[in-house]
Write an enzyme that holds these catalytic residues in place. Sequence first.
Site, PDB file in Angstrom:
ATOM      1  N   GLU A  36      58.843  42.072  57.946  1.00 28.33           N
ATOM      2  CA  GLU A  36      57.573  41.905  58.932  1.00 28.33           C
ATOM      3  C   GLU A  36      57.881  40.373  59.518  1.00 28.33           C
ATOM      4  O   GLU A  36      58.066  39.442  59.078  1.00 28.33           O
ATOM      5  CB  GLU A  36      56.110  41.632  58.295  1.00 28.33           C
ATOM      6  CG  GLU A  36      54.999  42.306  59.264  1.00 28.33           C
ATOM      7  CD  GLU A  36      55.214  43.709  59.636  1.00 28.33           C
ATOM      8  OE1 GLU A  36      55.969  44.122  60.693  1.00 28.33           O
ATOM      9  OE2 GLU A  36      54.829  44.634  58.899  1.00 28.33           O
ATOM     10  N   THR A  38      60.344  39.509  61.186  1.00 24.87           N
ATOM     11  CA  THR A  38      61.989  39.431  60.980  1.00 24.87           C
ATOM     12  C   THR A  38      62.651  39.590  62.281  1.00 24.87           C
ATOM     13  O   THR A  38      63.763  39.217  62.371  1.00 24.87           O
ATOM     14  CB  THR A  38      62.414  40.063  59.805  1.00 24.87           C
ATOM     15  OG1 THR A  38      61.988  41.355  59.788  1.00 24.87           O
ATOM     16  CG2 THR A  38      61.948  39.071  58.363  1.00 24.87           C
ATOM     17  N   SER A  70      45.014  58.271  83.586  1.00 27.73           N
ATOM     18  CA  SER A  70      44.873  58.723  81.820  1.00 27.73           C
ATOM     19  C   SER A  70      43.442  59.221  81.662  1.00 27.73           C
ATOM     20  O   SER A  70      42.468  58.665  82.543  1.00 27.73           O
ATOM     21  CB  SER A  70      45.313  57.524  81.208  1.00 27.73           C
ATOM     22  OG  SER A  70      44.944  57.801  79.701  1.00 27.73           O
ATOM     23  N   ALA A 125      45.642  48.640  66.550  1.00 28.41           N
ATOM     24  CA  ALA A 125      45.583  48.999  65.221  1.00 28.41           C
ATOM     25  C   ALA A 125      46.930  48.316  64.636  1.00 28.41           C
ATOM     26  O   ALA A 125      47.028  48.520  63.446  1.00 28.41           O
ATOM     27  CB  ALA A 125      45.324  50.126  64.655  1.00 28.41           C
ATOM     28  N   GLY A 126      47.739  47.972  65.450  1.00 24.47           N
ATOM     29  CA  GLY A 126      48.883  47.683  64.778  1.00 24.47           C
ATOM     30  C   GLY A 126      50.131  48.732  64.719  1.00 24.47           C
ATOM     31  O   GLY A 126      51.033  48.346  63.889  1.00 24.47           O
ATOM     32  N   LEU A 127      49.811  49.813  65.435  1.00 27.26           N
ATOM     33  CA  LEU A 127      50.617  50.898  65.172  1.00 27.26           C
ATOM     34  C   LEU A 127      51.474  51.140  66.338  1.00 27.26           C
ATOM     35  O   LEU A 127      52.226  52.234  66.559  1.00 27.26           O
ATOM     36  CB  LEU A 127      49.759  52.157  64.785  1.00 27.26           C
ATOM     37  CG  LEU A 127      48.665  51.907  63.658  1.00 27.26           C
ATOM     38  CD1 LEU A 127      47.986  53.240  63.407  1.00 27.26           C
ATOM     39  CD2 LEU A 127      49.737  51.924  62.447  1.00 27.26           C
ATOM     40  N   SER A 130      51.609  50.023  72.261  1.00 26.63           N
ATOM     41  CA  SER A 130      52.379  49.585  73.496  1.00 26.63           C
ATOM     42  C   SER A 130      54.015  50.274  73.733  1.00 26.63           C
ATOM     43  O   SER A 130      54.270  50.622  74.517  1.00 26.63           O
ATOM     44  CB  SER A 130      52.561  47.829  73.288  1.00 26.63           C
ATOM     45  OG  SER A 130      51.284  47.601  72.937  1.00 26.63           O
ATOM     46  N   GLU A 162      58.038  44.409  77.911  1.00 24.44           N
ATOM     47  CA  GLU A 162      57.016  43.978  77.161  1.00 24.44           C
ATOM     48  C   GLU A 162      57.182  42.601  77.220  1.00 24.44           C
ATOM     49  O   GLU A 162      56.139  41.683  77.399  1.00 24.44           O
ATOM     50  CB  GLU A 162      56.797  44.583  75.779  1.00 24.44           C
ATOM     51  CG  GLU A 162      55.544  44.119  75.117  1.00 24.44           C
ATOM     52  CD  GLU A 162      55.035  45.062  74.088  1.00 24.44           C
ATOM     53  OE1 GLU A 162      55.443  46.073  74.076  1.00 24.44           O
ATOM     54  OE2 GLU A 162      54.126  44.507  73.559  1.00 24.44           O
ATOM     55  N   ASP A 174      59.465  48.005  67.267  1.00 23.87           N
ATOM     56  CA  ASP A 174      58.538  49.115  67.686  1.00 23.87           C
ATOM     57  C   ASP A 174      59.235  50.055  68.482  1.00 23.87           C
ATOM     58  O   ASP A 174      59.232  51.159  68.214  1.00 23.87           O
ATOM     59  CB  ASP A 174      57.423  48.385  68.167  1.00 23.87           C
ATOM     60  CG  ASP A 174      56.514  47.569  67.409  1.00 23.87           C
ATOM     61  OD1 ASP A 174      57.180  47.281  66.007  1.00 23.87           O
ATOM     62  OD2 ASP A 174      55.958  46.714  67.784  1.00 23.87           O
TER      63      ASP A 174
HETATM   64  C1  GLA Z   1      54.693  43.396  66.430  1.00 31.22           C
HETATM   65  C2  GLA Z   1      56.075  43.306  67.331  1.00 31.22           C
HETATM   66  C3  GLA Z   1      57.102  43.604  66.581  1.00 31.22           C
HETATM   67  C4  GLA Z   1      57.166  42.750  65.204  1.00 31.22           C
HETATM   68  C5  GLA Z   1      55.880  42.873  64.596  1.00 31.22           C
HETATM   69  C6  GLA Z   1      55.813  41.842  63.474  1.00 31.22           C
HETATM   70  O1  GLA Z   1      54.554  44.875  65.935  1.00 31.22           O
HETATM   71  O2  GLA Z   1      56.003  44.321  68.418  1.00 31.22           O
HETATM   72  O3  GLA Z   1      58.246  43.358  67.300  1.00 31.22           O
HETATM   73  O4  GLA Z   1      57.714  41.673  65.691  1.00 31.22           O
HETATM   74  O5  GLA Z   1      54.760  42.428  65.389  1.00 31.22           O
HETATM   75  O6  GLA Z   1      56.936  42.239  62.410  1.00 31.22           O
END
Ligand code: GLA
Length: 387
Positions: A36, A38, A70, A125-127, A130, A162, A174
């Site tokens: 993470e 990295t 949408s 939610a960090g999934l 985007s 992005e 991602d």
């Molecule tokens: C987000 C970013 C990724 C990555 C993570 C952290 O998800 O989109 O590129 O940097 O945070 O690991």
Amino acid sequence: MTNPMKAGELNQHFQTRFGNQPRIFRAPGRVNLIGEHTDYNDGYVMPAAVAFSTYVAIAARPDRKLVIHSEEFPGRFAFDLDHLPEKRTGEWCDYILGVAAVLRERGIDLQGANLLVHGEIPIGAGLSSSAAIEVATALALMSLSAAQLPLTAVAQLCRQAENTFVGARVGIMDQFVSCLGKAGHSLLLDCRSLEFQLVQIPSGLSLVVCNTMTRHDLATGAYNTRREECEAGTRYLKKWNPAIRALRDVSLEFLELHLQDLPATIAKRCSHVVRENRRTLDAAEALTEGNLDRVAQLMLQSHESLRDLYEVSCHELDVMVESAEGLPGFCGGRMTGGGFGGCTVNLVRHENADEFATRISERYRNRTGISCQVYLCTAEDGAGEIT
Ligand code: GLA
């Protein structure tokens, strides 16, 4: 995973709204098992694509307009392809505009089109909702031109969209796993060379994703600040070894030698990244060998480092991680994604996954008063067209 139901409905809705038959492209969200913060340090990550996806239905228009709808997100947008906004508008359509702008920069001839977007990835939610909308859009827009780009290039151009258009200086993780994810596997990705290795997730394990229901916003400050701190760390360390281009190039021994010469905050950030790279390689090996105790230990160390050194966790994430401890079938967990809220990822034996979901929800609610959501996931294939 293709979801024929979803695609069928989307097809129907598209025809009702625009009167013709679309092609439909899907791109998945992801969880990151380890590695993470990295990726933007040229390091290693180990994400897996999950079934939650974004779908983009598209058909050509006779004029030079890009019309975007949408069913989940508000607004109907229409842009002239020859006068696309040069800066972000602050609306969700920025992800689409950003991708269109980058495709054009790369010489890809865009056509007027109607787009209908269906998103099922929980937002914030960090999934990686985007990345998923960017990747599905890129495939959709390219399908109307003669352009054929390899998926690695698609991931890179989506990341660029992005970075430059949306304004979040994210790394490649991602978009890459959304493009190239593989069912049953996580990807050990070298974010410098973009070479990757598939790491099989032992077949008896579920990926249990626990949503703290607290939100983060990557585009606002903290994420970009962390990046700048890493860049500052690289500049310092370079003074003592000019071959260092990114924190990826720093060994633990070298870092320890110079730690006291770095400002305190920078030293903490660098310590996280350098050790997290090592942990990611070790975790890939341990997972391959089926050494789940070691995987659990590395995931916990990763979480603690993100909490104490990188300072991107939050109370709710820490409580969720603590709430997993000792539950039957639990084989390791940590916060996943950028942080400041969002989800934890847990490796849980299939037969215990339902009970795990119930019990972690109770524990979390007792300590925070918040009802969380728990998703029982498996690793899925990356993006593509749905036929
Ligand atoms: C987000 C970013 C990724 C990555 C993570 C952290 O998800 O989109 O590129 O940097 O945070 O690991």
